[in-house]
Design an enzyme around this catalytic site. Structure first.
Site, PDB file in Angstrom:
ATOM      1  N   ARG A 117       0.821  -1.206   0.000  1.00  0.00           N
ATOM      2  CA  ARG A 117       0.000   0.000   0.000  1.00  0.00           C
ATOM      3  C   ARG A 117       0.855   1.255   0.000  1.00  0.00           C
ATOM      4  O   ARG A 117       0.491   2.276  -0.544  1.00  0.00           O
ATOM      5  CB  ARG A 117      -0.889  -0.030   1.241  1.00  0.00           C
ATOM      6  CG  ARG A 117      -1.616   1.267   1.527  1.00  0.00           C
ATOM      7  CD  ARG A 117      -2.614   1.096   2.662  1.00  0.00           C
ATOM      8  NE  ARG A 117      -3.583   0.063   2.336  1.00  0.00           N
ATOM      9  CZ  ARG A 117      -4.182  -0.711   3.239  1.00  0.00           C
ATOM     10  NH1 ARG A 117      -3.922  -0.577   4.521  1.00  0.00           N
ATOM     11  NH2 ARG A 117      -5.045  -1.625   2.858  1.00  0.00           N
ATOM     12  N   TYR A 118       1.985   1.184   0.685  1.00  0.00           N
ATOM     13  CA  TYR A 118       2.864   2.346   0.846  1.00  0.00           C
ATOM     14  C   TYR A 118       4.098   2.169  -0.037  1.00  0.00           C
ATOM     15  O   TYR A 118       4.451   1.044  -0.391  1.00  0.00           O
ATOM     16  CB  TYR A 118       3.294   2.449   2.308  1.00  0.00           C
ATOM     17  CG  TYR A 118       2.193   2.795   3.276  1.00  0.00           C
ATOM     18  CD1 TYR A 118       1.654   4.078   3.324  1.00  0.00           C
ATOM     19  CD2 TYR A 118       1.704   1.848   4.167  1.00  0.00           C
ATOM     20  CE1 TYR A 118       0.672   4.405   4.246  1.00  0.00           C
ATOM     21  CE2 TYR A 118       0.716   2.166   5.091  1.00  0.00           C
ATOM     22  CZ  TYR A 118       0.200   3.451   5.128  1.00  0.00           C
ATOM     23  OH  TYR A 118      -0.763   3.774   6.042  1.00  0.00           O
ATOM     24  N   ARG A 130       7.250  -0.076   1.897  1.00  0.00           N
ATOM     25  CA  ARG A 130       7.091  -1.168   2.858  1.00  0.00           C
ATOM     26  C   ARG A 130       5.894  -2.037   2.489  1.00  0.00           C
ATOM     27  O   ARG A 130       4.938  -1.558   1.883  1.00  0.00           O
ATOM     28  CB  ARG A 130       6.927  -0.640   4.283  1.00  0.00           C
ATOM     29  CG  ARG A 130       5.843   0.414   4.468  1.00  0.00           C
ATOM     30  CD  ARG A 130       6.254   1.329   5.628  1.00  0.00           C
ATOM     31  NE  ARG A 130       5.198   2.247   6.060  1.00  0.00           N
ATOM     32  CZ  ARG A 130       4.914   3.391   5.451  1.00  0.00           C
ATOM     33  NH1 ARG A 130       5.511   3.721   4.327  1.00  0.00           N
ATOM     34  NH2 ARG A 130       3.982   4.186   5.940  1.00  0.00           N
ATOM     35  N   CYS A 176      -3.891 -17.748  14.794  1.00  0.00           N
ATOM     36  CA  CYS A 176      -3.612 -16.825  15.896  1.00  0.00           C
ATOM     37  C   CYS A 176      -3.733 -17.573  17.223  1.00  0.00           C
ATOM     38  O   CYS A 176      -4.415 -18.591  17.307  1.00  0.00           O
ATOM     39  CB  CYS A 176      -4.610 -15.670  15.929  1.00  0.00           C
ATOM     40  SG  CYS A 176      -4.644 -14.733  14.402  1.00  0.00           S
ATOM     41  N   CYS A 198      -9.648 -12.725  17.925  1.00  0.00           N
ATOM     42  CA  CYS A 198     -10.266 -11.508  18.458  1.00  0.00           C
ATOM     43  C   CYS A 198     -11.574 -11.269  17.718  1.00  0.00           C
ATOM     44  O   CYS A 198     -11.588 -11.254  16.484  1.00  0.00           O
ATOM     45  CB  CYS A 198      -9.353 -10.312  18.230  1.00  0.00           C
ATOM     46  SG  CYS A 198      -7.641 -10.624  18.691  1.00  0.00           S
ATOM     47  N   CYS A 228     -11.615  -8.680  14.897  1.00  0.00           N
ATOM     48  CA  CYS A 228     -10.556  -8.758  13.881  1.00  0.00           C
ATOM     49  C   CYS A 228     -10.999  -8.223  12.520  1.00  0.00           C
ATOM     50  O   CYS A 228     -12.073  -8.538  12.024  1.00  0.00           O
ATOM     51  CB  CYS A 228     -10.090 -10.202  13.717  1.00  0.00           C
ATOM     52  SG  CYS A 228      -8.754 -10.361  12.523  1.00  0.00           S
ATOM     53  N   ARG A 238      -9.378  -8.849   9.812  1.00  0.00           N
ATOM     54  CA  ARG A 238      -9.009  -9.792   8.766  1.00  0.00           C
ATOM     55  C   ARG A 238      -9.730 -11.119   8.933  1.00  0.00           C
ATOM     56  O   ARG A 238      -9.239 -12.159   8.514  1.00  0.00           O
ATOM     57  CB  ARG A 238      -7.491  -9.983   8.824  1.00  0.00           C
ATOM     58  CG  ARG A 238      -6.799  -9.719   7.503  1.00  0.00           C
ATOM     59  CD  ARG A 238      -5.292  -9.695   7.675  1.00  0.00           C
ATOM     60  NE  ARG A 238      -4.772  -8.353   7.705  1.00  0.00           N
ATOM     61  CZ  ARG A 238      -3.658  -7.988   8.323  1.00  0.00           C
ATOM     62  NH1 ARG A 238      -2.927  -8.872   8.973  1.00  0.00           N
ATOM     63  NH2 ARG A 238      -3.259  -6.743   8.288  1.00  0.00           N
ATOM     64  N   ASP A 258     -12.124  -0.532  12.873  1.00  0.00           N
ATOM     65  CA  ASP A 258     -12.453  -0.545  11.441  1.00  0.00           C
ATOM     66  C   ASP A 258     -13.934  -0.867  11.237  1.00  0.00           C
ATOM     67  O   ASP A 258     -14.571  -1.474  12.094  1.00  0.00           O
ATOM     68  CB  ASP A 258     -11.612  -1.603  10.719  1.00  0.00           C
ATOM     69  CG  ASP A 258     -10.141  -1.239  10.687  1.00  0.00           C
ATOM     70  OD1 ASP A 258      -9.825  -0.039  10.625  1.00  0.00           O
ATOM     71  OD2 ASP A 258      -9.313  -2.172  10.718  1.00  0.00           O
ATOM     72  N   ASP A 270      -7.606   3.997  10.073  1.00  0.00           N
ATOM     73  CA  ASP A 270      -7.091   3.293   8.906  1.00  0.00           C
ATOM     74  C   ASP A 270      -8.171   3.492   7.844  1.00  0.00           C
ATOM     75  O   ASP A 270      -9.280   2.958   7.965  1.00  0.00           O
ATOM     76  CB  ASP A 270      -6.858   1.816   9.236  1.00  0.00           C
ATOM     77  CG  ASP A 270      -5.648   1.256   8.498  1.00  0.00           C
ATOM     78  OD1 ASP A 270      -5.268   1.842   7.459  1.00  0.00           O
ATOM     79  OD2 ASP A 270      -5.085   0.236   8.951  1.00  0.00           O
ATOM     80  N   LYS A 327      -3.138   4.712   7.178  1.00  0.00           N
ATOM     81  CA  LYS A 327      -3.405   5.243   8.514  1.00  0.00           C
ATOM     82  C   LYS A 327      -3.298   6.758   8.504  1.00  0.00           C
ATOM     83  O   LYS A 327      -2.270   7.298   8.119  1.00  0.00           O
ATOM     84  CB  LYS A 327      -2.399   4.635   9.491  1.00  0.00           C
ATOM     85  CG  LYS A 327      -2.509   3.110   9.544  1.00  0.00           C
ATOM     86  CD  LYS A 327      -1.365   2.494  10.294  1.00  0.00           C
ATOM     87  CE  LYS A 327      -1.429   0.979  10.273  1.00  0.00           C
ATOM     88  NZ  LYS A 327      -0.990   0.389   8.981  1.00  0.00           N
TER      89      LYS A 327
HETATM   90  C1  PLP Z   1      -0.130  -0.507   8.818  1.00  0.00           C
HETATM   91  C2  PLP Z   1       0.408  -0.901   7.542  1.00  0.00           C
HETATM   92  C3  PLP Z   1       1.756  -0.676   7.228  1.00  0.00           C
HETATM   93  C4  PLP Z   1       2.721  -0.024   8.196  1.00  0.00           C
HETATM   94  O1  PLP Z   1       2.385   1.285   8.462  1.00  0.00           O
HETATM   95  P1  PLP Z   1       3.348   2.172   9.374  1.00  0.00           P
HETATM   96  O2  PLP Z   1       2.614   3.450   9.520  1.00  0.00           O
HETATM   97  O3  PLP Z   1       4.641   2.295   8.637  1.00  0.00           O
HETATM   98  O4  PLP Z   1       3.522   1.445  10.664  1.00  0.00           O
HETATM   99  C5  PLP Z   1       2.204  -1.066   5.997  1.00  0.00           C
HETATM  100  N1  PLP Z   1       1.379  -1.649   5.091  1.00  0.00           N
HETATM  101  C6  PLP Z   1       0.088  -1.862   5.364  1.00  0.00           C
HETATM  102  C7  PLP Z   1      -0.770  -2.489   4.318  1.00  0.00           C
HETATM  103  C8  PLP Z   1      -0.444  -1.502   6.590  1.00  0.00           C
HETATM  104  O5  PLP Z   1      -1.738  -1.735   6.857  1.00  0.00           O
HETATM  105  S1  SF4 Z   2      -6.657  -9.089  15.485  1.00  0.00           S
HETATM  106 FE1  SF4 Z   2      -7.086 -10.783  14.023  1.00  0.00          FE
HETATM  107  S2  SF4 Z   2      -5.093 -11.288  13.142  1.00  0.00           S
HETATM  108 FE2  SF4 Z   2      -4.691 -10.106  15.025  1.00  0.00          FE
HETATM  109  S3  SF4 Z   2      -4.452 -11.654  16.636  1.00  0.00           S
HETATM  110 FE3  SF4 Z   2      -6.599 -11.023  16.662  1.00  0.00          FE
HETATM  111  S4  SF4 Z   2      -7.629 -12.511  15.320  1.00  0.00           S
HETATM  112 FE4  SF4 Z   2      -5.431 -12.664  14.888  1.00  0.00          FE
END
Ligand code: PLP
Ligand code: SF4
Length: 388
Positions: free
Chosen positions: A90-91, A94, A103, A107, A110, A112, A270, A307, A314
């Site tokens: 996305r960035y 990184r 996990c 949670c 979550c 995801r 989210d 986010d 973010k």
């Molecule tokens: C959170 C996140 C990052 C890291 O973000 P930082 O602000 O650098 O900590 C990188 N890629 C994705 C897809 C993210 O969701």
């Molecule tokens: S937030 Fe989602 S991915 Fe993270 S530890 Fe909890 S269940 Fe696992």
């Protein structure tokens, strides 16, 4: 089998257990199980003090999850921003690298949950193409291992991944996003720490949401990671009935610092399907932040972020500290809602002007920063008037 793996096996997970332990209606428990499976390991279960408490809410399935129809499966658009399986890019510099679907605890909030717990969706088969992607994109200098929880892998598997990443020259730092220090601190063993040490610079981001999660066990886990040379940060999610008040967040942040964990992010929850009942107002978050800055160590203050839905990344949200800003000056309020004026500077001009003295209230020790009047933070439009 290591003790932490044994503990995982003893997790509450079946419909029968949900009915028996948490008094859930069987048909609701079945629907919840289909929606997002439960996994509550004995350690995390032991932190529950009473039904509906902040620990319970994070791990015990709740019928409210089923009443949330129109939220998103993938609010952050992670899947569309995935050039190859297991990678979200996305960035510019990184990537997020999903290395397991599992996990130590699932949670309920979550983001995801569309993939987590499902090894078809986050598959080991994707690792090779992910390595190749990182290898062939020299702009990637920061790789964030996530999942699922990367510490669900054995030390051996995790080391294979770290070793492979360290062979890629342009990868400067590796981050590990793991909830294990909080939900299953027994996972942090001396053997794991001595392995991790070999792959520095390695940053760890963990995920505590409530002061009750700071126990002798989790404290020990975080300190072991810090002793292994990993800077440890924390990400929390602001959640109704869990931590949505200033005192709880302040206590959590201060306790994290005591176990050598630096608060990094505080997220608005989210807009994830099944998690609507956790969402608070943005104002609640801003008020919490307002009661941190100035009131406690700057080190205790995370970035409060949203986010952005759709994959915008973010975005930080700050309480309103700037009351007015023009060519000449900026008018600010501090944590006590006292107002200060700082004269602006036109770049390239020779004089550096000091902060203007408007009215000496004598409470600051050096006579430079002056109080004008008290305000409450929500009276911003009127404040613009003080500028002459
Ligand atoms: C959170 C996140 C990052 C890291 O973000 P930082 O602000 O650098 O900590 C990188 N890629 C994705 C897809 C993210 O969701
Ligand atoms: S937030 Fe989602 S991915 Fe993270 S530890 Fe909890 S269940 Fe696992």
């Amino acid at each position: 089998m290591e003790p932490w793996q044994q503990m995982l096996r003893e997790s509450v997970h079946s419909v029968d257990q949900l009915v028996e332990k948490f008094n859930l209606d069987r048909s609701i428990a079945q629907q919840l199980d289909r929606f997002f499976q439960a996994r509550i390991n004995p350690y995390y279960l032991s932190l529950i003090r009473y039904p509906g408490d902040p620990i319970w809410r994070q791990c015990v399935p709740d019928r409210a999850e089923l009443e949330d129809y129109d939220a998103f499966e993938d609010p952050l658009n992670e899947d569309a921003m995935s050039p190859v399986p297991n990678i979200t890019h996305r960035y510019p510099d990184r990537v997020l690298f999903l290395v397991t679907s599992q996990c130590g605890m699932y949670c309920r909030f979550c983001t995801r949950k569309r993939k987590v717990g499902n090894s078809d969706k986050i598959s080991m088969k994707g690792l090779e193409s992910a390595f190749n992607y990182i290898q062939s994109h020299s702009e990637i200098r920061d790789v964030i291992l996530s999942g699922g929880d990367p510490l669900m892998l054995t030390d051996y598997m995790l080391e294979k991944i770290l070793m492979r990443l360290r062979k890629i020259e342009h990868v400067e730092i590796i981050r590990l996003g793991t909830k294990m220090p909080c939900v299953l601190p027994q996972r942090i063993t001396p053997k794991l720490c001595s392995m991790l040490k070999k792959y520095h610079p390695l940053y760890i981001n963990t995920h505590f949401n409530h002061p009750w999660e700071i126990t002798p066990e989790s404290s020990r886990a975080c300190q072991m990671l810090a002793d292994a040379g990993c800077p440890v940060g924390n990400q929390s999610v602001l959640m109704k009935g869990v931590n949505d008040d200033p005192d709880t967040i302040k206590e959590l942040m201060q306790k994290l610092l005591k176990i050598r964990v630096k608060p990094y992010y505080l997220y608005m929850a989210d807009e994830t399907k099944g998690a609507n009942h956790f969402r608070t107002s943005i104002r609640t978050g801003i008020e919490i932040m307002d009661k941190l800055r100035g009131h406690t160590s700057g080190l205790a203050i995370p970035y409060f972020v949203i986010d952005a839905p759709g994959g915008g990344g973010k975005i930080p949200i700050l309480p309103e500290y700037v009351l007015h800003h023009d060519d000449e000056k900026i008018v600010l309020r501090n944590y006590k809602n006292d107002i200060y004026v700082y004269k602006d500077m036109k770049d390239g001009k020779e004089t550096v002007r000091k902060v203007d003295v408007i009215e000496n209230n004598g409470n600051n020790g050096n006579g430079k920063h002056e109080k004008i009047e008290k305000v409450t933070p929500h009276h911003i439009p009127e404040l613009a008037i003080i500028d002459n």
